[in-house]
Design an enzyme around this catalytic site. Structure first.
Site, PDB file in Angstrom:
ATOM      1  N   THR A 182     108.703  67.112  83.788  1.00  0.00           N
ATOM      2  CA  THR A 182     108.469  67.624  85.139  1.00  0.00           C
ATOM      3  C   THR A 182     108.844  66.593  86.192  1.00  0.00           C
ATOM      4  O   THR A 182     109.524  66.903  87.181  1.00  0.00           O
ATOM      5  CB  THR A 182     106.991  68.012  85.298  1.00  0.00           C
ATOM      6  N   THR A 183     108.429  65.342  85.995  1.00  0.00           N
ATOM      7  CA  THR A 183     108.713  64.282  86.960  1.00  0.00           C
ATOM      8  C   THR A 183     110.201  63.985  87.032  1.00  0.00           C
ATOM      9  O   THR A 183     110.694  63.481  88.042  1.00  0.00           O
ATOM     10  CB  THR A 183     107.926  63.015  86.589  1.00  0.00           C
ATOM     11  N   TYR A 194     106.099  81.310  83.605  1.00  0.00           N
ATOM     12  CA  TYR A 194     106.502  82.562  84.239  1.00  0.00           C
ATOM     13  C   TYR A 194     106.288  83.764  83.315  1.00  0.00           C
ATOM     14  O   TYR A 194     105.705  84.763  83.730  1.00  0.00           O
ATOM     15  CB  TYR A 194     107.961  82.523  84.715  1.00  0.00           C
ATOM     16  N   TYR A 229     103.249  70.693  75.483  1.00  0.00           N
ATOM     17  CA  TYR A 229     102.931  70.242  76.840  1.00  0.00           C
ATOM     18  C   TYR A 229     102.160  71.360  77.529  1.00  0.00           C
ATOM     19  O   TYR A 229     102.708  72.429  77.801  1.00  0.00           O
ATOM     20  CB  TYR A 229     104.226  69.915  77.574  1.00  0.00           C
ATOM     21  N   LYS A 262     100.568  66.970  74.988  1.00  0.00           N
ATOM     22  CA  LYS A 262     100.454  66.342  76.306  1.00  0.00           C
ATOM     23  C   LYS A 262      99.535  67.254  77.106  1.00  0.00           C
ATOM     24  O   LYS A 262      99.929  68.366  77.478  1.00  0.00           O
ATOM     25  CB  LYS A 262     101.806  66.193  77.004  1.00  0.00           C
TER      26      LYS A 262
END
Length: 294
Positions: A47-48, A110, A136, A164
């Site tokens: 994501t980062t 989604y 994750y 995670k």
């Protein structure tokens, strides 16, 4: 027993840009800085890393650069998630082909599958590719949550090795540890609560803050892993304002601003993200001082 080659602090690496393109030289330098700072592993294109706005070619290239730069000095967990099971499988296959040590696969966003859909998604990846996979779980971004009961089922599969957990819910950590068994690897995805997560039996953290403060974060996790809880608490107290400041605007804009302030890359992000606000920048600078980041 748990494979502790995946433990400690593993930065969720930013993807630096320059004039709209991936800045490969800056990325390589950031990876070297992390390794020099004592981190225990690397996580590209999560994501980062703004993976949502990377092309497939860019995604693959950043993972390759990370593996090539790391040269086996620390493990690389490659971001490989998608809300399409077929696409996730292809990304995990690529991670294996270029030598990543594991893959990080987000719960399908989604689509919002039920628990049986979550299980089937990860089971299909397990069956398709012989590479360790971390689930994750980040409900705040995906609008879906994988239950401990489903994780306990997945933990029985040979290639699904850990989590995670970015929920920030510490109570689920203890239950998960008991339900998934001693071989289940538990990595936090939430810097502010990682001290508590470690105390609940966690093995480390996939960290945003480590991008900015690798040495300070490495010292924190070294203390926690060695059972020096007083030292870990002291380190946490120095880092807590930085943890908060790096989410004072849409991530990773504040993190990229901090890195730009250090002269390590530009603060460029891709739309729909925009650069950190002035208020966020002021908060980041003060927090960097609090944490002892030059």
């Amino acid at each position: 027993m748990t494979d502790l080659s995946f433990r400690g602090v593993l930065p969720a690496l930013v993807t630096p840009f320059r004039n709209g393109r991936v800045d490969e030289a800056a990325f390589v330098a950031l990876v070297e800085r992390q390794i020099d700072g004592g981190v225990h592993g690397l996580v590209p294109v999560g994501t980062t890393g703004e993976t949502a706005t990377l092309s497939h070619e860019e995604h693959r290239r950043v993972v390759e650069l990370c593996v090539q730069t790391a040269r086996g000095r620390v493990p690389v967990i490659a971001g490989a998630g998608s809300n399409s099971t077929e696409e996730a499988i292809e990304l995990v296959r690529h991670a294996k082909a270029i030598g990543a040590d594991a893959a990080l696969v987000v719960t399908p966003y989604y689509n919002r599958p039920n628990q049986e859909g979550h299980y089937a998604h990860f089971a299909a990846i397990n069956d398709a590719v012989q590479l360790p996979v971390f689930v994750y779980n980040v409900p705040s971004r995906t609008s879906t949550d994988i239950s401990n009961e489903t994780l306990a089922r997945l933990a029985k599969l040979p290639n699904i090795i850990g989590i995670k957990d970015a929920t920030g819910d510490l109570t689920r950590a203890s239950f998960q540890r008991l339900m998934c068994g001693e071989d289940w690897i538990m990595l936090s995805g939430d810097d502010p609560t990682a001290l508590g997560y470690m105390a609940h039996g966690g093995h480390g953290c996939i960290s945003v803050t480590a991008n900015v403060a690798p040495e300070q974060c490495s010292a924190f996790y070294d203390a926690a892993l060695s059972g020096d809880w007083a030292g870990a608490l002291q380190a946490q107290d120095r880092l807590i304002t930085l943890h908060k400041a790096l989410f004072s605007d849409s991530s990773p804009a504040p993190t990229k601003y901090a890195l730009a302030h250090l002269g390590l890359c530009t603060d460029e992000v891709r739309l729909p993200l925009v650069a950190a606000s002035e208020a966020s920048r002021r908060e980041v600078l003060q927090a960097m001082k609090d944490a002892g980041v030059a």
